[in-house]
Scaffold this motif. Structure first.
Motif, PDB file in Angstrom:
ATOM      1  N   ALA A 319       0.981  -1.383  -0.096  1.00  0.00           N
ATOM      2  CA  ALA A 319      -0.139   0.084   0.038  1.00  0.00           C
ATOM      3  C   ALA A 319       0.836   1.151  -0.021  1.00  0.00           C
ATOM      4  O   ALA A 319       0.507   2.443  -0.602  1.00  0.00           O
ATOM      5  N   LEU A 320       1.961   1.314   0.724  1.00  0.00           N
ATOM      6  CA  LEU A 320       2.690   2.306   0.738  1.00  0.00           C
ATOM      7  C   LEU A 320       3.476   2.529  -0.644  1.00  0.00           C
ATOM      8  O   LEU A 320       3.671   3.923  -0.934  1.00  0.00           O
ATOM      9  N   LEU A 321       3.997   1.449  -1.267  1.00  0.00           N
ATOM     10  CA  LEU A 321       4.698   1.713  -2.475  1.00  0.00           C
ATOM     11  C   LEU A 321       3.537   2.242  -3.531  1.00  0.00           C
ATOM     12  O   LEU A 321       3.842   2.730  -4.476  1.00  0.00           O
ATOM     13  N   LEU A 322       2.164   1.820  -3.461  1.00  0.00           N
ATOM     14  CA  LEU A 322       1.246   2.018  -4.479  1.00  0.00           C
ATOM     15  C   LEU A 322       1.064   3.697  -4.223  1.00  0.00           C
ATOM     16  O   LEU A 322       0.806   4.512  -5.148  1.00  0.00           O
ATOM     17  N   LEU A 323       1.029   3.949  -2.771  1.00  0.00           N
ATOM     18  CA  LEU A 323       1.053   5.392  -2.776  1.00  0.00           C
ATOM     19  C   LEU A 323       1.990   6.445  -3.133  1.00  0.00           C
ATOM     20  O   LEU A 323       1.907   7.280  -3.805  1.00  0.00           O
ATOM     21  N   ILE A 324       3.220   6.135  -3.220  1.00  0.00           N
ATOM     22  CA  ILE A 324       4.360   6.570  -3.896  1.00  0.00           C
ATOM     23  C   ILE A 324       4.172   6.768  -5.311  1.00  0.00           C
ATOM     24  O   ILE A 324       4.435   7.679  -5.920  1.00  0.00           O
ATOM     25  N   VAL A 325       3.971   5.420  -5.830  1.00  0.00           N
ATOM     26  CA  VAL A 325       3.808   5.551  -7.548  1.00  0.00           C
ATOM     27  C   VAL A 325       2.752   6.421  -7.917  1.00  0.00           C
ATOM     28  O   VAL A 325       3.003   7.198  -8.948  1.00  0.00           O
ATOM     29  N   VAL A 326       1.595   6.480  -7.122  1.00  0.00           N
ATOM     30  CA  VAL A 326       0.520   7.272  -7.717  1.00  0.00           C
ATOM     31  C   VAL A 326       0.810   8.733  -7.609  1.00  0.00           C
ATOM     32  O   VAL A 326       0.607   9.590  -8.478  1.00  0.00           O
ATOM     33  N   SER A 327       1.306   9.152  -6.405  1.00  0.00           N
ATOM     34  CA  SER A 327       1.864  10.552  -6.115  1.00  0.00           C
ATOM     35  C   SER A 327       2.944  11.143  -7.241  1.00  0.00           C
ATOM     36  O   SER A 327       2.559  12.107  -7.798  1.00  0.00           O
ATOM     37  N   ILE A 334       4.284  15.038  -1.318  1.00  0.00           N
ATOM     38  CA  ILE A 334       3.724  14.740  -0.096  1.00  0.00           C
ATOM     39  C   ILE A 334       4.706  15.691   0.943  1.00  0.00           C
ATOM     40  O   ILE A 334       5.703  15.512   0.818  1.00  0.00           O
ATOM     41  N   LYS A 335       4.015  16.385   1.523  1.00  0.00           N
ATOM     42  CA  LYS A 335       4.476  17.399   2.432  1.00  0.00           C
ATOM     43  C   LYS A 335       4.625  16.780   3.990  1.00  0.00           C
ATOM     44  O   LYS A 335       3.960  16.158   4.535  1.00  0.00           O
ATOM     45  N   GLY A 336       5.818  17.055   4.566  1.00  0.00           N
ATOM     46  CA  GLY A 336       6.020  16.796   5.854  1.00  0.00           C
ATOM     47  C   GLY A 336       6.479  15.267   6.222  1.00  0.00           C
ATOM     48  O   GLY A 336       7.143  15.086   7.256  1.00  0.00           O
ATOM     49  N   TYR A 337       6.345  14.313   5.024  1.00  0.00           N
ATOM     50  CA  TYR A 337       6.887  13.016   5.422  1.00  0.00           C
ATOM     51  C   TYR A 337       7.602  12.454   4.226  1.00  0.00           C
ATOM     52  O   TYR A 337       7.376  13.013   3.166  1.00  0.00           O
ATOM     53  N   LYS A 338       8.464  11.620   4.448  1.00  0.00           N
ATOM     54  CA  LYS A 338       9.210  10.775   3.732  1.00  0.00           C
ATOM     55  C   LYS A 338       8.906   9.232   3.600  1.00  0.00           C
ATOM     56  O   LYS A 338       9.050   8.636   4.872  1.00  0.00           O
ATOM     57  N   LEU A 339       8.309   8.984   2.675  1.00  0.00           N
ATOM     58  CA  LEU A 339       8.064   7.588   2.532  1.00  0.00           C
ATOM     59  C   LEU A 339       9.169   6.469   2.226  1.00  0.00           C
ATOM     60  O   LEU A 339       9.694   6.672   1.198  1.00  0.00           O
ATOM     61  N   LEU A 340       9.203   5.522   2.950  1.00  0.00           N
ATOM     62  CA  LEU A 340      10.398   4.416   2.673  1.00  0.00           C
ATOM     63  C   LEU A 340       9.695   3.159   2.431  1.00  0.00           C
ATOM     64  O   LEU A 340       9.505   2.453   3.648  1.00  0.00           O
ATOM     65  N   PRO A 341       9.392   2.521   1.219  1.00  0.00           N
ATOM     66  CA  PRO A 341       8.833   1.282   0.816  1.00  0.00           C
ATOM     67  C   PRO A 341       9.889   0.447   0.990  1.00  0.00           C
ATOM     68  O   PRO A 341      10.670   0.244   0.081  1.00  0.00           O
ATOM     69  N   ILE A 342       9.740  -0.517   1.907  1.00  0.00           N
ATOM     70  CA  ILE A 342      10.802  -1.480   2.293  1.00  0.00           C
ATOM     71  C   ILE A 342      10.116  -2.822   2.557  1.00  0.00           C
ATOM     72  O   ILE A 342      10.436  -3.507   3.264  1.00  0.00           O
TER      73      ILE A 342
END
Length: 498
Positions: A319-327, A334-342
């Motif tokens: 789900a986190l990887l999907l959010l990164i790809v779509v954004s 995305i403001k304030g956060y850095k997503l790390l799909p591991i």
């Protein structure tokens, strides 16, 4: 018996048996049958001197006296009456006279008949005399013929043919000499000759013109032959070039057919790829009963349907990887956060606490683990604060992407919406902020508290539903961009060609 000879070639002749025993009647018939000589009509004088001499001869002949010397005429000729001095005649002796009676005729022995007896025959002197009379009769007949013609008889058959040929030639020459043209005929002949010469001159001129025309035609034919040879060579070059062009055209057509086949295949493949949603294939979101699933991984847990944490952790990582790809696809930062799909150990790092309401009171660089080790007892919410913060941070990131979609879709539709409706696209479930942060569709997404499994599972299902909405929207935007790029490229190619 005396031998007769041809009077022309002096060849010895044999008298025909039909002339040996001639009676007086037969002799008279042969003698009378011989043509008498007619005096030749003198040709008219052709010149003045000839006319004068002819006139003088005629005058002398009219006043001529009797001849000084006279020929002796036999008794048989005198009995005929007065002799005309102008008549021609010959002397015939009595021995050549024909017998006057049948008693004086000599009998000729007939073949196969017995000769008369010796007493019945005459003596030898009488036989010799009868044979001599026969020869004299034949000679007399030939003399009569000679006297009545210009030919001395007898003559042989070969000489007769020569004489006849000579007569024919003389007759032709005489006829030609007698046909003397008159003055009118001469004038007509002169005119005809002049006309013939004129026609000859004209014919020669025409012949020269025809020869010149022939020479010109021959030159023209030679030029045409040379031109024909050039045309033949040019035709050969043309057909050679045509065959080469046909071969090249065939190769080009074959290449075109190959390219068309390849284009049709690529078009079908492109249509198939266009119909294929890479996001749906990469992130397949569905449900399994009450659980929402992503790529077959269940996200949620119930007391009667326990789901292992490794599966939940993997689902959250997807789900986190999907959010990164779509954004990234939608151009949303995305403001304030850095997503790390591991994968199963994905994290969210707080970079700017002031940028987000959920980061208040937390230091910069705080890391939220979006997974659980599974050692904690499920249902005891006091032990899931870090996991709950990670879920709230994920929900905040999901809200930012949803707000971006709403704004961008509003700009594409004109920025104005009908009364009572929103301006752009919204996610299926609303994500609250502020004091209600961490709720989606009115359901909190935290495990803090007792008996929160069902609510958390429902909130996770809402999250996946919103993720599927964003995924569909990103796919739609990508298709529109591809179509627009394709039209732009086609227009550019068409403009370049024109």
């Amino acid at each position: 018996m005396a031998t007769l000879h041809c009077q022309k070639c002096r060849t010895a002749l044999r008298v025909d048996s039909s002339l040996q025993n001639l009676n007086p009647a037969s002799f008279k018939i042969l003698a009378d049958a011989a043509p008498a000589l007619e005096p030749k009509a003198p040709d008219g004088p052709r010149s003045a001197a000839a006319k004068e001499r002819r006139q003088h001869y005629d005058d002398v002949s009219q006043h001529a006296g009797p001849p000084i010397h006279k020929r002796s005429i036999g008794a048989s000729q005198r009995a005929g009456g007065k002799v005309n001095p102008d008549m021609s005649y010959i002397n015939i002796t009595d021995s050549l006279m024909a017998p006057e009676g049948p008693s004086e005729m000599i009998e000729t022995p007939i073949k196969g008949k017995r000769p008369p007896a010796k007493s019945e025959t005459v003596n030898g002197a009488d036989g010799t005399e009868a044979l001599s009379q026969q020869i004299e009769t034949v000679i007399r007949l030939f003399e009569i013929l000679s006297a009545r013609s210009d030919i001395n008889h007898p003559i042989c058959s070969e000489c007769t043919e020569l004489v006849l040929d000579g007569f024919q030639k003389r007759q032709s020459s005489k006829q030609a000499l007698q046909d003397v043209p008159t003055d009118e005929e001469k004038a007509e002949t002169t005119r005809a000759l002049a006309d013939a010469r004129q026609r000859e001159k004209q014919a020669l001129a025409d012949l020269e013109a025809l020869e010149a025309e022939k020479s010109r035609m021959e030159d023209e034919i030679a030029a045409l032959d040379a031109e024909a040879e050039e045309l033949d060579e040019e035709e050969e070059r043309f057909w050679r070039a045509r065959n080469a062009f046909a071969a090249e055209l065939t190769a080009a057509q074959e290449e075109r057919d190959s390219l068309q086949t390849q284009l049709a295949h690529d078009t079908r493949l492109l249509e198939s790829l266009q119909r294929t949603n890479v996001y749906n294939d990469t992130f397949c979101i569905g449900h399994d009963g009450v659980f929402g699933t992503i790529n077959g991984l269940r996200l949620g847990r119930l007391a009667d349907h326990p789901v292992d944490w490794p599966e939940i952790n993997a689902a959250l990582g997807q789900a986190l990887l999907l959010l990164i790809v779509v954004s990234e696809k939608l151009g949303c930062k995305i403001k304030g956060y850095k997503l790390l799909p591991i994968g199963s150990t994905s994290r969210i790092v707080l970079e700017n606490p002031e940028a987000v309401s959920t980061g208040a009171g937390k230091p910069r660089g705080t890391t939220f683990n979006l997974y659980s080790s599974g050692t904690l007892i499920f249902g005891l919410g006091v032990f899931y604060d870090s996991f709950d913060n990670a879920m709230i941070a994920f929900l905040e990131c999901l809200r930012q992407v949803g707000d971006h979609v709403e704004r961008t879709s509003s700009r594409r539709t004109g920025g104005e919406a009908p009364t009572g409706s929103s301006a752009g696209l919204k996610m299926p479930y609303e994500i609250q902020t502020g004091r209600d942060a961490g709720k989606i569709g009115g359901v909190k997404i935290v495990l803090t508290g007792v008996g929160r499994e069902e609510q958390w599972t429902k909130a996770c299902k809402y999250v996946l539903t919103c993720c599927k909405f964003l995924l569909a929207h990103a796919s739609h935007v990508a298709n529109e961009a591809d179509a627009k790029n394709g039209r732009s490229q086609w227009a550019g190619q068409g403009g370049g060609e024109s």
